[in-house]
Scaffold this active site. Structure first.
Site, PDB file in Angstrom:
ATOM      1  N   SER A 293      44.974  33.185  45.032  1.00 40.17           N
ATOM      2  CA  SER A 293      43.651  32.290  44.706  1.00 40.17           C
ATOM      3  C   SER A 293      42.462  32.493  46.137  1.00 40.17           C
ATOM      4  O   SER A 293      42.257  33.200  46.301  1.00 40.17           O
ATOM      5  CB  SER A 293      44.152  30.806  45.605  1.00 40.17           C
ATOM      6  N   ASP A 304      34.645  43.833  47.124  1.00 45.74           N
ATOM      7  CA  ASP A 304      33.016  43.865  45.769  1.00 45.74           C
ATOM      8  C   ASP A 304      32.197  44.450  47.042  1.00 45.74           C
ATOM      9  O   ASP A 304      30.787  44.931  46.560  1.00 45.74           O
ATOM     10  CB  ASP A 304      32.971  42.726  45.924  1.00 45.74           C
ATOM     11  N   LYS A 318      45.535  34.919  40.619  1.00 44.59           N
ATOM     12  CA  LYS A 318      44.529  33.629  39.965  1.00 44.59           C
ATOM     13  C   LYS A 318      43.251  33.225  40.448  1.00 44.59           C
ATOM     14  O   LYS A 318      42.825  33.272  41.939  1.00 44.59           O
ATOM     15  CB  LYS A 318      45.949  32.575  41.021  1.00 44.59           C
TER      16      LYS A 318
END
Length: 553
Positions: A293, A304, A318
């Site tokens: 999460s 990223d 998740k």
């Protein structure tokens, strides 16, 4: 002619719109009718059961079971929270409650203090790990469930209570005052060497970002110019805290995570809004299969933006967002309302719950359907299966004897005995028991039950089981018996073979008696394979640069 040609172009879409509107209205009405019908059936059923069932029933319990069973069909994260559980839910999301600040558990002989948290009433009053709780105020709690003991210890802030415990054959009384307890999101931070800072982030409740910020600023003031952020075993929590933590390392105005759901009200783009604390410090983030999460948002966003090297094992996967919605009678429901997408555009949700409901089996996103995305530097990353590290580190596999000694509480009990005999130890990172201490541990185990099956024994047992089905079993039976006799393990021999491993586990448990949760985390860093890989990256800037710019095949 022109008008005649135009008339169908104008009127046909209007007719279609009118038809589709009526159709949508009819579908909505049908759905509302189905909902009303089934709710009425459910209410009637419970009422008739209460009237006619042969034994007395508890309607509250029965309805709660029914609701929970219904929600389990959706996903594991959509939960019903009745009024009586709202305090526990608040504690999970905020990390706050009022009590004595100690973890309580049952070790087989009764409820005991497993960890008094530093700076809170239990630790300040002098309660220790392994103190058996005998009485809370006037209530005898011997034999009571742990949940009841925990409830008795909790209560309004600033209210007094008395606790009677058994410690090493001595009965002791303690007077405490309950306080508002705010559990730490950062149980430990410190320097691993002159240059390397380390932050363990265990949760994402309220104040998580402030704790990480404070730890980062403190480490930098101590001379740390590179950082390990440990998100292993972090189950996640509040999205806004994850965004704020990313913002410590990423410039203002950058996307961190987008939430997209069925309703416009749950669609939101979370962006960094502040000037970062340090946008250049080299970072390695540690993750594993229990990082989930919000932990995945932090790890994924930093990956990223090519801001950190990720080390460890693939995260949980998740990518779902939950919203808490109030119900009548102070109940609540935590509902999955959206999926989240990190800066590259990928959603890392690993389980397709819609397909799971349809097929009756847990359905993961197949590799063939995973989509490729690009990081800021053009590295290839995939969606649909958690966050994959830039360098994998295999999980440490302990010997069967180690698991058995821990499960049987022998490690725990010896650590307690050691604590009673030794007033102090060295610092957590360097402490280890001596060979003489280990011999004492072996004597301590004398007469105690800790049998187990080794990997080789299990393999031989499986071989024998399958061989029994073959016609030639009688011919090889004697050979199998000879193999079994040869591999039959000696517990004493295993204690020597796995000496260093057991010594490390013992040492970490003993450290917890003196330095509590913080010390246990620090002690666990010694010889930690993922930490060692992280340090190798941080000591080699060229290796980090190459990793963050090379194309991932």
């Amino acid at each position: 002619m022109i008008n005649k040609l135009k008339r169908p172009v104008v009127y046909i879409p209007l007719a279609l719109l009118l038809f589709s509107g009526v159709f949508a209205f009819q579908l909505k009405n049908d759905k509302l009718f189905a909902l009303a019908k089934n709710i009425d059936i459910f209410a009637t059923l419970v009422r008739e059961l209460d009237s006619y069932y042969v034994d007395e029933i508890d309607p509250d319990q029965l309805v709660t079971i029914g609701i929970n069973a219904m929600l389990e069909e959706l996903d594991p994260y959509t939960e019903y929270i009745p009024e009586e559980e709202s305090d526990d839910f608040r504690m999970l999301t905020t990390g706050e409650y009022a009590g004595i600040g100690a973890l309580i558990g049952n070790r087989g002989e009764g409820n005991m203090v497993l960890m008094p948290y530093t700076g809170f009433p239990a630790q300040a009053a002098g309660l220790k790990i392994a103190d058996y709780i005998l009485k809370i105020d006037s209530v005898d709690v011997v034999g009571k469930p742990t949940s009841e003991v925990s409830d008795l210890l909790k209560g309004p802030a600033n209210t007094p209570l008395k606790v009677k415990v058994l410690r090493n054959k001595d009965t002791l009384d303690f007077s405490l005052v309950r306080k508002k307890i705010s559990l730490k999101n950062v149980p430990f931070y410190g320097k691993l060497d002159e240059k390397t800072g380390y932050i363990k982030l265990a949760d994402f409740t309220s104040n998580a970002s402030a704790e990480v910020r404070n730890a980062l600023v403190s480490l930098k003031s101590q001379g740390a110019d590179r950082l390990i952020l440990d998100l292993r075993d972090n189950p996640g929590g509040l999205v806004n805290e994850a965004v704020e933590i990313v913002n410590l390392f990423i410039p203002k105005g950058k996307d961190v995570v987008k939430t997209i759901g069925k309703l416009q009200s749950v669609n939101y783009n979370y962006r960094t809004t502040k000037t970062p604390v340090d946008k250049d410090i080299p970072i390695v983030v540690l993750i594993n299969e229990r990082s989930a999460s919000a932990a995945e948002i932090v790890a994924g966003a930093l990956q990223d933006y090519d801001r950190a090297v990720l080390v460890g094992r693939k995260s949980f996967g998740k990518g779902l967002v939950q919203t808490t919605i109030p119900l009548t009678y102070n109940a609540q429901v935590k509902v999955t309302t959206a999926k989240y997408y990190i800066p590259s555009g990928r959603c890392i949700q690993a389980i397709d719950y819609a397909q799971t409901r349809e097929n009756g089996e847990v359905t993961s996103v197949p590799d063939s359907l995973r989509k490729a995305f690009k990081t800021a530097n053009g590295r290839r990353v995939l969606d649909g299966a958690g966050i994959e590290p830039d360098e994998s580190v295999e999980e440490v596999n302990y010997a069967p004897i180690s698991y058995t000694l821990v499960a049987g509480n022998h490690i725990f009990d010896f650590a307690t005995q050691y604590f009673y005999k030794h007033e102090s130890i060295t610092d957590p990172l360097t402490f280890t028991i001596t060979d003489q201490d280990y011999e004492e541990f072996k004597k301590f185990l004398s007469g105690k039950e800790y049998d187990y099956t080794t990997y080789v024994e299990k393999s031989v047992q499986d071989l024998e089981k399958y061989a029994e089905k073959e016609e030639y079993f009688d011919e090889i039976k004697s050979q199998l018996e000879a193999i079994k006799a040869k591999v039959n393990h000696s517990k004493e021999q295993d204690l020597d073979t796995n000496k260093e491993e057991v010594k490390k586990i013992l040492s970490e448990e003993i450290v917890s008696r003196y330095y509590f949760q913080e010390g246990m985390v620090e002690a666990g860093l010694d010889q930690d394979p993922a930490v060692e890989v992280a340090k190798s990256y941080l000591s080699n800037p060229a290796k980090i640069a190459e990793t963050l710019t090379a194309t991932i095949k």
